[in-house]
Design an enzyme around this catalytic site. Structure first.
Site, PDB file in Angstrom:
ATOM      1  N   ARG A  42       0.871   8.537  11.576  1.00 29.65           N
ATOM      2  CA  ARG A  42      -0.591   8.701  11.647  1.00 29.65           C
ATOM      3  C   ARG A  42      -1.150   8.245  10.312  1.00 29.65           C
ATOM      4  O   ARG A  42      -0.856   8.845   9.270  1.00 29.65           O
ATOM      5  CB  ARG A  42      -0.928  10.163  11.903  1.00 29.65           C
ATOM      6  CG  ARG A  42      -2.415  10.475  12.018  1.00 29.65           C
ATOM      7  CD  ARG A  42      -2.599  11.951  12.412  1.00 29.65           C
ATOM      8  NE  ARG A  42      -3.959  12.260  12.806  1.00 29.65           N
ATOM      9  CZ  ARG A  42      -4.864  12.821  11.993  1.00 29.65           C
ATOM     10  NH1 ARG A  42      -4.557  13.105  10.733  1.00 29.65           N
ATOM     11  NH2 ARG A  42      -6.076  13.092  12.431  1.00 29.65           N
ATOM     12  N   SER A 111      -4.754  13.268  23.000  1.00 24.66           N
ATOM     13  CA  SER A 111      -5.266  14.513  22.409  1.00 24.66           C
ATOM     14  C   SER A 111      -6.258  15.147  23.369  1.00 24.66           C
ATOM     15  O   SER A 111      -7.143  14.453  23.886  1.00 24.66           O
ATOM     16  CB  SER A 111      -6.018  14.222  21.109  1.00 24.66           C
ATOM     17  OG  SER A 111      -5.163  13.682  20.149  1.00 24.66           O
ATOM     18  N   LYS A 140      -7.598  17.800  10.378  1.00 19.83           N
ATOM     19  CA  LYS A 140      -8.588  17.201  11.273  1.00 19.83           C
ATOM     20  C   LYS A 140      -9.878  17.955  11.047  1.00 19.83           C
ATOM     21  O   LYS A 140     -10.183  18.935  11.738  1.00 19.83           O
ATOM     22  CB  LYS A 140      -8.111  17.329  12.718  1.00 19.83           C
ATOM     23  CG  LYS A 140      -8.864  16.469  13.684  1.00 19.83           C
ATOM     24  CD  LYS A 140      -7.983  16.096  14.862  1.00 19.83           C
ATOM     25  CE  LYS A 140      -8.695  15.200  15.826  1.00 19.83           C
ATOM     26  NZ  LYS A 140      -7.770  14.539  16.740  1.00 19.83           N
TER      27      LYS A 140
HETATM   28  N1  3NM Z   1      -4.920  16.533  16.027  1.00 20.90           N
HETATM   29  P1  3NM Z   1      -2.040  20.541  10.866  1.00 20.90           P
HETATM   30  S1  3NM Z   1      -5.365  18.885  15.229  1.00 20.90           S
HETATM   31  C1  3NM Z   1      -3.807  15.438  14.112  1.00 20.90           C
HETATM   32  O1  3NM Z   1      -6.529  19.017  17.987  1.00 20.90           O
HETATM   33  C2  3NM Z   1      -4.420  16.587  14.765  1.00 20.90           C
HETATM   34  O2  3NM Z   1      -6.057  16.979  18.506  1.00 20.90           O
HETATM   35  C3  3NM Z   1      -5.448  17.694  16.416  1.00 20.90           C
HETATM   36  O3  3NM Z   1      -2.478  19.173  11.504  1.00 20.90           O
HETATM   37  C4  3NM Z   1      -6.064  17.917  17.727  1.00 20.90           C
HETATM   38  O4  3NM Z   1      -0.736  20.915  11.470  1.00 20.90           O
HETATM   39  C5  3NM Z   1      -4.584  17.836  14.187  1.00 20.90           C
HETATM   40  O5  3NM Z   1      -1.913  20.224   9.402  1.00 20.90           O
HETATM   41  C6  3NM Z   1      -4.146  18.216  12.821  1.00 20.90           C
HETATM   42  O6  3NM Z   1      -3.111  21.526  11.138  1.00 20.90           O
HETATM   43  C7  3NM Z   1      -2.873  19.005  12.820  1.00 20.90           C
END
Ligand code: 3NM
Length: 214
Positions: A42, A111, A140
Site C-alpha cells: 500500500r 474495502s 486511514k
Molecule cells: N483500510 P491500522 S482501515 C488501510 O476501513 C485501511 O477500509 C481501512 O491500519 C478500511 O491497522 C485501514 O494501522 C487502516 O489501523 C488500517
C-alpha cells in the site's frame, strides 16, 4: 491462490506511510517470517513507477513463502508485475472493470465500511472483503470507527461465502475484544509495522487467532 485467501487469518500490509522505501524488503521479510498469510503493498501518494519497482521486489518473497501478494489500488500494476491479487476501495469502480484488466484468476478484494457495502461486494463477486475501520485510525484518517456491533452479523452473512478481514485500529492489545466480537480474520497495519519486533508481533497475533477456529 484463491484457496489461500480463503484460509488466511492474518493479512499484513506494507504501508509506505510507516515503512521507508529502503526498508520495504527487510520489513516484508519480518512480516513473512512472523507468519502473515497475505501481504499487500500500500503506497499512497507514491509514483506508480516506484510502486511497480517495489512490487517487483516484494513479489518473489511472497512467492517463496507461498502466500498471496496483493497490490493496493492499481490493477494495472498488479497485472504487469504478475501479482496474485489487487485490492480496491469503494470509489475505485466495479469488479467487472478491474477484471477487464487483471483477468479471472487474480484475487480481487474490496474495502467495505458498512454491512450494506459488504453484502454488495459479496453479490458483485469479490474474492474477499475488508470490513472497517472498526476503530478510528491514523492509518486511514477522517473515517469514524464503525464499532464492533456489526462484526458478527457481517461475519455470519458474508463470511459464510467469502473471507471477511476486519480492519482499522486493531492492535495486539484490543485483539481479544475484536475476536470476542466475532472477527476471525484481521488486517493489522501500524501495530505490526511499528512493533520493536515485527515478526514477534505477528506470531503473537497468530497465537491468539489460532485459539479460535474460523
Ligand atoms: N483500510 P491500522 S482501515 C488501510 O476501513 C485501511 O477500509 C481501512 O491500519 C478500511 O491497522 C485501514 O494501522 C487502516 O489501523 C488500517
Amino acid at each position: 491462490m484463491k484457496e489461500l485467501i480463503q484460509a488466511a487469518r492474518i493479512y499484513g500490509i506494507l504501508d509506505l506511510g510507516y515503512v521507508a522505501e529502503e526498508d520495504v524488503l527487510c520489513v516484508a521479510k519480518s512480516l513473512l517470517s512472523g507468519g502473515v498469510d497475505v501481504l499487500q503493498l500500500r503506497a499512497k501518494g507514491i509514483e506508480e513507477s516506484k510502486i511497480q519497482d517495489l512490487a517487483i521486489k516484494v513479489l518473489p518473497l511472497c512467492s517463496e513463502a507461498k502466500i498471496p501478494f496483493i497490490v493496493n489500488d492499481f490493477p494495472r500494476i498488479a497485472q504487469l508485475v504478475g501479482a496474485d491479487g489487487v485490492h480496491i476501495g469503494q470509489d475505485d469502480g466495479s469488479l467487472a472493470a478491474v477484471r477487464e484488466i487483471v483477468g479471472d484468476s487474480m484475487i480481487v478484494g474490496r474495502s467495505t465500511h458498512s454491512p450494506e457495502q459488504a453484502q454488495a461486494a459479496l453479490k458483485e463477486g469479490f474474492d474477499y472483503i475488508g470490513f472497517g475501520p472498526l476503530f478510528p485510525t491514523p492509518t486511514k484518517k477522517g473515517r469514524p470507527g464503525i464499532g464492533l456491533e456489526n462484526v458478527t452479523p457481517v461475519q455470519e452473512s458474508v463470511g459464510q461465502e467469502i473471507p471477511v478481514f476486519c480492519i482499522g485500529g486493531i492492535k495486539r492489545d484490543n485483539l481479544e475484544l475484536v475476536v470476542e466480537s466475532g472477527a476471525r480474520r484481521v488486517v493489522i497495519v501500524s501495530d505490526l509495522l511499528l512493533a520493536d519486533d515485527v515478526a514477534g508481533a505477528v506470531t503473537e497475533v497468530r497465537a491468539h487467532l489460532n485459539e479460535f477456529t474460523i
